[in-house]
Structure formats: structure tokens, C-alpha cells
Design a protein around this motif. Structure first.
Motif, short mmCIF file in Angstrom:
data_model
loop_
_atom_site.label_atom_id
_atom_site.label_comp_id
_atom_site.label_asym_id
_atom_site.label_seq_id
_atom_site.Cartn_x
_atom_site.Cartn_y
_atom_site.Cartn_z
N HIS A 112 5.06 -41.86 22.20
CA HIS A 112 6.17 -41.02 22.68
C HIS A 112 5.96 -39.53 22.49
O HIS A 112 6.63 -38.73 23.12
N CYS A 113 5.09 -39.19 21.56
CA CYS A 113 4.97 -37.77 21.25
C CYS A 113 3.54 -37.39 20.90
O CYS A 113 2.95 -37.95 19.98
N ALA A 114 3.00 -36.46 21.66
CA ALA A 114 1.67 -35.91 21.34
C ALA A 114 1.83 -34.42 21.12
O ALA A 114 2.64 -33.78 21.80
N VAL A 115 1.10 -33.90 20.18
CA VAL A 115 1.19 -32.47 19.89
C VAL A 115 -0.23 -31.93 19.78
O VAL A 115 -1.10 -32.56 19.16
N THR A 116 -0.48 -30.79 20.39
CA THR A 116 -1.78 -30.13 20.18
C THR A 116 -1.50 -28.73 19.66
O THR A 116 -0.43 -28.17 19.92
N TRP A 117 -2.44 -28.17 18.93
CA TRP A 117 -2.19 -26.85 18.35
C TRP A 117 -3.46 -26.05 18.18
O TRP A 117 -4.56 -26.60 18.15
N LEU A 118 -3.21 -24.76 18.06
CA LEU A 118 -4.28 -23.83 17.74
C LEU A 118 -3.73 -22.90 16.67
O LEU A 118 -2.66 -22.31 16.85
N THR A 119 -4.42 -22.82 15.56
CA THR A 119 -3.93 -22.00 14.44
C THR A 119 -5.03 -21.04 13.99
O THR A 119 -6.21 -21.28 14.26
N PRO A 120 -4.68 -19.97 13.28
CA PRO A 120 -5.72 -19.02 12.85
C PRO A 120 -6.86 -19.66 12.04
O PRO A 120 -8.02 -19.29 12.26
N PRO A 121 -6.61 -20.64 11.14
CA PRO A 121 -7.76 -21.23 10.46
C PRO A 121 -8.77 -21.87 11.41
O PRO A 121 -9.94 -22.03 11.08
N MET A 122 -8.32 -22.22 12.63
CA MET A 122 -9.24 -22.82 13.59
C MET A 122 -10.20 -21.79 14.19
O MET A 122 -11.10 -22.15 14.95
N ASP A 123 -10.00 -20.53 13.84
CA ASP A 123 -11.00 -19.51 14.24
C ASP A 123 -12.36 -19.88 13.65
O ASP A 123 -13.39 -19.39 14.12
N ARG A 124 -12.35 -20.70 12.61
CA ARG A 124 -13.63 -21.08 11.97
C ARG A 124 -14.12 -22.46 12.44
O ARG A 124 -15.05 -23.00 11.87
N LEU A 125 -13.47 -22.99 13.46
CA LEU A 125 -13.79 -24.36 13.88
C LEU A 125 -15.29 -24.56 14.15
O LEU A 125 -15.85 -25.61 13.85
N PHE A 126 -15.93 -23.52 14.69
CA PHE A 126 -17.34 -23.70 15.06
C PHE A 126 -18.31 -23.29 13.96
O PHE A 126 -19.52 -23.44 14.10
N SER A 127 -17.79 -22.76 12.85
CA SER A 127 -18.69 -22.49 11.72
C SER A 127 -18.43 -23.49 10.59
O SER A 127 -19.29 -23.70 9.74
N ASP A 128 -17.25 -24.11 10.60
CA ASP A 128 -16.92 -25.10 9.57
C ASP A 128 -17.63 -26.43 9.87
O ASP A 128 -18.18 -26.61 10.96
N PRO A 129 -17.58 -27.37 8.91
CA PRO A 129 -18.23 -28.67 9.15
C PRO A 129 -17.66 -29.42 10.36
O PRO A 129 -16.52 -29.16 10.78
#
Ligand SMILES: Nc1ncnc2c1ncn2[C@@H]1O[C@H](COP(=O)(O)OP(=O)(O)OP(=O)(O)O)[C@@H](O)[C@H]1O
Length: 366
Positions: A112-129
Motif C-alpha cells: 500500500h505504501c512505497a517511499v523513496t528518498w534522497l538525503t544529504p548523507p546520500m551525497d556519499r552514496l558512491f564513496s561509501d560501501p
């Protein structure tokens, strides 16, 4: 999908908040520490999982309070009510209710409910594991396929049991055979769902205007590569063989070397072919925003309810052209997006399209 009504009780710095959003787009603005991200976090917790901060009950509970709760009514025609919060008799446990009835499996909520998000910590998504990228990808898959969470949980359980058995009972071949069979089946199912999502998203052509970069997803995964060449049943067999052959090495490493937990994905700018890992912060941010909006568009095109889209500080790092392109796209789209920012003026292009709410100290000021 839109939130018609949201009520927070003893959630983070909100003692009680009632919000009935008046527009498809909402901009929450206010000073640092006001509670903007907290409100997005509350919305993210309407779907199964630990929300956009991955927080536990004790962090979420307002200091000094005993039980936290979020209640929401979603959708206009045929609305659905979702409530979640800590269990009064066991504060570490989180409960869900769907249309006022207790929920036994969280997959009922996912339908019934899906949520997607983008947050400032995700600025590191491509350098984090890679684990953070997998979580991001799996959230997108889950919006399309509510079984994905169950597959992922079963896969994870089998992998950790296998690691344990390899450490304590390495000679138990029958036991290991069973666990490896389970890993192979769930890994192939999960990978097939991930591949289906990636292919469907890449097949879409979202026009944002010339300045907003379109992005292509690439699944980086040995199982995915095999699945594009041969039938699922043959890939399962191959994976079972690989797991059996790697028992000794995996025992030494204390980890399982094949499975859906080894997958990763890359993002690539369609126009330039540039990979996200070689891109600037603003370019990466634009790629992720595009991915999230493209995903929401795909869900709509496939007849699913579009997810709630939460963009925490979406304009930070974006240059003027990309800010304008994003706001122009949002104004023309039919997506439900809740955004935050410290400064209302940055969202000037949405003044006629969005509801603006100023937040201060855990409450609406205006
Ligand atoms: N469990 C809690 N109980 C009470 N207050 C809390 C709790 N958890 C966080 N807070 C408070 O919530 C505030 C942070 O809110 P939030 O992260 O939503 O701010 P924000 O408006 O997004 O700020 P910024 O612009 O800096 O990102 C802090 O003042 C913090 O002390």
C-alpha cells in the motif's frame, strides 16, 4: 500517492503535529534543527523498514516520552490508513496497523505504501560501501515488487546461518547443502527483480528539459550477468556449485563469497557516459534525483501508485540551471514530493505550485 493527513505523537522533537497537506508538492523550510528532516523521516517510516535515518525506536521516541506514533491517511479516492509506532508493552518493538487492523507481515504495508528518498548523507552514496547502494536499489525494487523484502530477508538469514555453520560445523554437508540451495534460490529471485527494475528504468525516456541530466543504471553483479545469458534454473545450479566449491575459502574469510549480497550498481550520465564515481557532488546529486523521479514515473506507467518522494535539501550542490530544471519538472509533473530547505527563496519557482510550511522547534509556524 498523496498524504491526506499525518499525525505525529511524541516523534523526535514533535510532541504532537497534525498536517493535512494541501498540495501535491510541499516545501518544508526553517532554521537548522527545526524538525524538517524529522518530518520527512516520519513519512519514510510509513513504509516497512527503518526509515531514512535507519534509526531505532529509542532514538525516535521524543526525549522524556513513552510511546511514539505516526498515523497517516493516504490517497484521496479509496484512502488507506497506516499507523505505526512503538509497542506500549515492548518499547523496542515497532507495530503497524493498516486500516485500524494489526498487521502481521510488513509486506502487507509494502503493498500500500512505497517511499523513496534522497538525503544529504546520500551525497556519499558512491564513496561509501556498496551496502548503502544495495539498500537504495532494493528500496526502488520493493516499490515494484512487494515480495522483494521477503526474498531479501530469507537470503540474508541463509547467508548468516551458512557463515555460522561453516565456522562451527564445517563437516555438516547436508546442512550446508540446504542453506546453499536457499541462498541460490533467493539470490536468483532477488537478482531477477533487480534486473527487471534496472531494465525498465533504462527503457524510459524522461524529458526534464535539456539541463537536467538523464541517468542510466547498471547492475554490477555476477548473478545478473549470468541471468542475461541463461535460464534462472541453470544459474541457481551454477550458484549452488560455486557455493559448495568455496566452503573452505569462505570458512577462512568468515563470509559467503557468492550471492545477492555481492551486487552493486553504477549510475551513468546518458549524455556524457560519465560514471557517478567520476562525477562531482552536484552531478551525482542530479543523477540520484533523476533516478528517483524516473522510478516514480515508471511506477505510474506500470499502473502502480507512485511512491511518496522525500527530498531533503534537494537543491544543495545543484547549480542554477539544474535547480531551475528540477523545479520546472516538479511543477509540471503529477508526482507527490515533500522537500526541505532552510530558505524559502530557493524554491521561488514553486511558489504557485507547492504548499510552503515553515517549521520551528517541532511545530508549524505558518
Ligand atoms: N528523540 C528526540 N527527542 C527530542 N528531540 C529530538 C529527538 N531526536 C532529534 N531531536 C531534535 O530534532 C532536531 C533535529 O531535527 P531535524 O534533523 O529534523 O532538523 P532540520 O530542520 O532538518 O535541520 P537542518 O536544517 O540542520 O538539517 C534537533 O534539535 C534534535 O535535538
Amino acid at each position: 500517492m498523496r498524504v491526506a493527513r499525518l499525525v505525529l505523537t511524541d516523534f523526535r522533537n514533535y510532541e504532537r503535529l497534525v498536517w493535512e497537506p494541501q498540495a501535491r508538492l510541499s516545501v518544508l523550510f526553517g532554521e537548522n534543527g527545526a524538525g524538517k528532516t524529522n518530518l520527512l523521516e516520519a513519512l519514510s517510516l510509513l513504509a516497512p523498514g527503518r526509515g531514512l535515518r535507519g534509526a531505532g525506536n529509542s532514538q525516535i521516541l521524543r526525549q522524556g516520552a513513552h510511546v511514539w506514533g505516526i498515523a497517516a491517511r493516504l490517497g484521496a479516492e479509496d484512502p488507506v490508513s497506516i499507523a505505526t509506532g512503538s509497542d506500549p508493552s515492548n518499547p523496542a518493538r515497532r507495530l503497524f496497523r493498516l486500516d485500524d487492523m494489526p498487521v502481521r507481515a510488513q509486506s502487507q504495508i509494502a503493498a500500500h505504501c512505497a517511499v523513496t528518498w534522497l538525503t544529504p548523507p546520500m551525497d556519499r552514496l558512491f564513496s561509501d560501501p556498496a551496502s548503502g547502494r544495495r539498500r537504495f536499489l532494493d528500496r526502488l525494487v520493493l516499490a515494484l515488487d512487494s515480495n522483494h523484502a521477503r526474498e531479501a530477508a530469507s537470503h540474508e538469514r541463509s547467508v548468516s546461518q551458512r557463515n555460522r555453520v561453516l565456522g562451527t560445523h564445517p563437516g555438516q554437508a547436508v546442512w550446508l547443502d540446504g542453506l546453499e540451495d536457499s541462498i541460490a534460490r533467493h539470490a536468483v529471485a532477488m537478482t531477477a527483480s533487480r534486473l527487471a527494475l534496472v531494465e525498465a528504468m533504462n527503457a524510459r525516456d524522461l524529458a526534464y528539459g535539456s539541463t537536467f541530466p538523464a541517468t542510466r543504471l547498471r547492475l554490477r553483479c555476477a548473478i545478473g550477468a549470468l541471468l542475461s545469458e541463461r535460464p534462472a534454473i541453470a544459474v541457481e545450479e551454477q550458484l549452488r556449485d560455486a557455493l559448495r566449491a568455496s566452503r573452505g575459502a569462505d570458512r577462512e574469510r568468515g563470509a559467503t563469497s557468492s550471492g545477492a549480497h555481492r551486487a552493486d550498481f553504477a549510475l551513468e550520465d546518458v549524455r556524457t557516459g560519465r560514471d557517478a564515481t567520476l562525477s562531482s557532488s552536484g552531478q551525482q546529486k542530479a543523477m540520484l534525483v533523476h533516478t528517483i523521479l524516473n522510478h516514480a514515473g515508471l511506477l505510474r506507467a506500470m499502473g502502480h501508485a507512485s511512491p511518496l518522494i522525500l527530498l531533503d535539501e534537494p537543491l544543495v550542490h545543484l547549480d542554477r540551471q539544474r535547480r531551475d530544471a528540477l523545479q520546472d519538472f516538479l511543477a509540471r509533473s503529477d508526482m507527490a514530493v515533500t522537500m526541505t530547505g532552510t530558505d524559502r527563496a530557493h524554491f521561488a519557482a514553486l511558489e504557485r505550485h507547492a504548499e510552503f510550511r515553515q517549521i520551528s522547534d517541532g511545530g508549524f509556524v505558518s
